[in-house]
Write a protein that holds these residues in place. Structure first.
Motif, PDB file in Angstrom:
ATOM      1  N   VAL A  79      78.771 -36.669  -1.068  1.00  0.00           N
ATOM      2  CA  VAL A  79      79.538 -36.948   0.154  1.00  0.00           C
ATOM      3  C   VAL A  79      81.038 -36.871  -0.146  1.00  0.00           C
ATOM      4  N   LYS A  80      81.429 -37.281  -1.331  1.00  0.00           N
ATOM      5  CA  LYS A  80      82.850 -37.192  -1.694  1.00  0.00           C
ATOM      6  C   LYS A  80      83.290 -35.736  -1.827  1.00  0.00           C
ATOM      7  N   THR A  81      82.487 -34.943  -2.515  1.00  0.00           N
ATOM      8  CA  THR A  81      82.860 -33.568  -2.848  1.00  0.00           C
ATOM      9  C   THR A  81      82.600 -32.590  -1.715  1.00  0.00           C
ATOM     10  N   GLY A  82      81.506 -32.836  -0.961  1.00  0.00           N
ATOM     11  CA  GLY A  82      81.078 -31.850   0.024  1.00  0.00           C
ATOM     12  C   GLY A  82      80.364 -30.712  -0.695  1.00  0.00           C
ATOM     13  N   SER A  83      79.984 -29.691   0.057  1.00  0.00           N
ATOM     14  CA  SER A  83      79.154 -28.641  -0.548  1.00  0.00           C
ATOM     15  C   SER A  83      79.929 -27.379  -0.885  1.00  0.00           C
ATOM     16  N   GLN A  84      81.214 -27.334  -0.553  1.00  0.00           N
ATOM     17  CA  GLN A  84      81.986 -26.102  -0.801  1.00  0.00           C
ATOM     18  C   GLN A  84      81.912 -25.623  -2.248  1.00  0.00           C
ATOM     19  N   PRO A  85      82.051 -26.539  -3.223  1.00  0.00           N
ATOM     20  CA  PRO A  85      82.001 -26.062  -4.616  1.00  0.00           C
ATOM     21  C   PRO A  85      80.629 -25.501  -5.010  1.00  0.00           C
ATOM     22  N   PHE A  86      79.598 -25.766  -4.197  1.00  0.00           N
ATOM     23  CA  PHE A  86      78.237 -25.348  -4.558  1.00  0.00           C
ATOM     24  C   PHE A  86      77.773 -24.132  -3.758  1.00  0.00           C
ATOM     25  N   ARG A  87      78.674 -23.552  -2.987  1.00  0.00           N
ATOM     26  CA  ARG A  87      78.298 -22.411  -2.144  1.00  0.00           C
ATOM     27  C   ARG A  87      77.498 -21.368  -2.933  1.00  0.00           C
ATOM     28  N   GLY A  88      76.323 -21.022  -2.416  1.00  0.00           N
ATOM     29  CA  GLY A  88      75.508 -19.995  -3.070  1.00  0.00           C
ATOM     30  C   GLY A  88      74.730 -20.511  -4.280  1.00  0.00           C
ATOM     31  N   GLN A  89      74.902 -21.813  -4.587  1.00  0.00           N
ATOM     32  CA  GLN A  89      74.214 -22.364  -5.760  1.00  0.00           C
ATOM     33  C   GLN A  89      73.235 -23.448  -5.347  1.00  0.00           C
ATOM     34  N   PRO A  90      72.215 -23.671  -6.202  1.00  0.00           N
ATOM     35  CA  PRO A  90      71.259 -24.730  -5.883  1.00  0.00           C
ATOM     36  C   PRO A  90      71.871 -26.120  -6.105  1.00  0.00           C
ATOM     37  N   TYR A  91      71.476 -27.065  -5.267  1.00  0.00           N
ATOM     38  CA  TYR A  91      71.918 -28.454  -5.454  1.00  0.00           C
ATOM     39  C   TYR A  91      70.734 -29.372  -5.202  1.00  0.00           C
ATOM     40  N   GLY A  92      70.843 -30.604  -5.686  1.00  0.00           N
ATOM     41  CA  GLY A  92      69.844 -31.641  -5.416  1.00  0.00           C
ATOM     42  C   GLY A  92      68.503 -31.383  -6.078  1.00  0.00           C
ATOM     43  N   ALA A  93      67.591 -32.329  -5.864  1.00  0.00           N
ATOM     44  CA  ALA A  93      66.298 -32.310  -6.545  1.00  0.00           C
ATOM     45  C   ALA A  93      65.420 -31.156  -6.075  1.00  0.00           C
ATOM     46  N   GLU A  94      65.725 -30.633  -4.879  1.00  0.00           N
ATOM     47  CA  GLU A  94      64.873 -29.564  -4.351  1.00  0.00           C
ATOM     48  C   GLU A  94      65.459 -28.171  -4.596  1.00  0.00           C
ATOM     49  N   GLY A  95      66.605 -28.125  -5.260  1.00  0.00           N
ATOM     50  CA  GLY A  95      67.219 -26.837  -5.592  1.00  0.00           C
ATOM     51  C   GLY A  95      67.601 -26.008  -4.379  1.00  0.00           C
ATOM     52  N   THR A  96      67.989 -26.681  -3.292  1.00  0.00           N
ATOM     53  CA  THR A  96      68.402 -25.971  -2.076  1.00  0.00           C
ATOM     54  C   THR A  96      69.671 -25.160  -2.358  1.00  0.00           C
ATOM     55  N   ILE A  97      69.750 -23.967  -1.781  1.00  0.00           N
ATOM     56  CA  ILE A  97      70.970 -23.168  -1.961  1.00  0.00           C
ATOM     57  C   ILE A  97      71.995 -23.599  -0.905  1.00  0.00           C
ATOM     58  N   ALA A  98      73.175 -23.986  -1.350  1.00  0.00           N
ATOM     59  CA  ALA A  98      74.203 -24.495  -0.445  1.00  0.00           C
ATOM     60  C   ALA A  98      74.910 -23.367   0.305  1.00  0.00           C
TER      61      ALA A  98
END
Ligand code: HEC
Length: 125
Positions: A79-98
């Protein structure tokens, strides 16, 4: 000086006290009861839905955010960072692409507000 001015002036200090009574007492830091629901509806509902059903952002209701961030600290970081730095990359336990479409809230929300909204998403949505 018109006669009515004198009582009006005499009452000025009283107005001062009333003003302080209304605006002067600030809650002591740490005792502020931040409402996670309120922070959510102002900052998150536009993308995640009023009841967490999703929209531009994925659904968060029924523990969905806990599935993605089993560790609450990761949820807070997100929530602090947001998802911009993860664009096109997997995040979280489910490996969702941001998509990179979630703003970070570090600059606009206080630490207490972020903790409150995260607790709200995890426990009450
Ligand atoms: C402008 C739209 C937008 C706003 C406002 C927004 N989000 Fe998001 N959020 C997203 C998007 C989009 C994603 C998915 C990640 C991506 O695609 O980059 C996401 C993902 C998430 C996730 C991970 C859930 C999952 O299933 O992947 C959480 C938790 C989350 N947001 C919390 C919040 C909180 C808390 C707020 C308010 C303080 C908020 N979001 C405000 C768009 C938004």
């Amino acid at each position: 000086m018109p006669a009515w001015v004198v009582p009006a002036l005499a009452a000025l200090p009283l107005w001062g006290f009333l003003y302080l009574g209304i605006f002067g007492e600030r809650p002591v830091e740490g005792e502020v009861a931040v409402s996670g629901a309120e922070v959510y509806s102002r900052n998150c509902a536009s993308c995640h839905g009023a009841t967490g059903g999703g929209g531009v952002g994925p659904p968060l209701a029924d523990g969905a955010s806990v599935d993605v961030f089993p560790d609450e600290a990761d949820h807070i970081e997100w929530v602090k960072t947001g998802s911009q730095p993860f664009r096109g990359q997997p995040y979280g336990a489910e490996g969702t692409i941001a998509t990179g479409n979630m703003p970070g809230f570090e600059a606009t929300l206080s630490e207490e507000e972020i903790q409150a909204v995260v607790a709200y998403e995890r426990e009450s949505l």
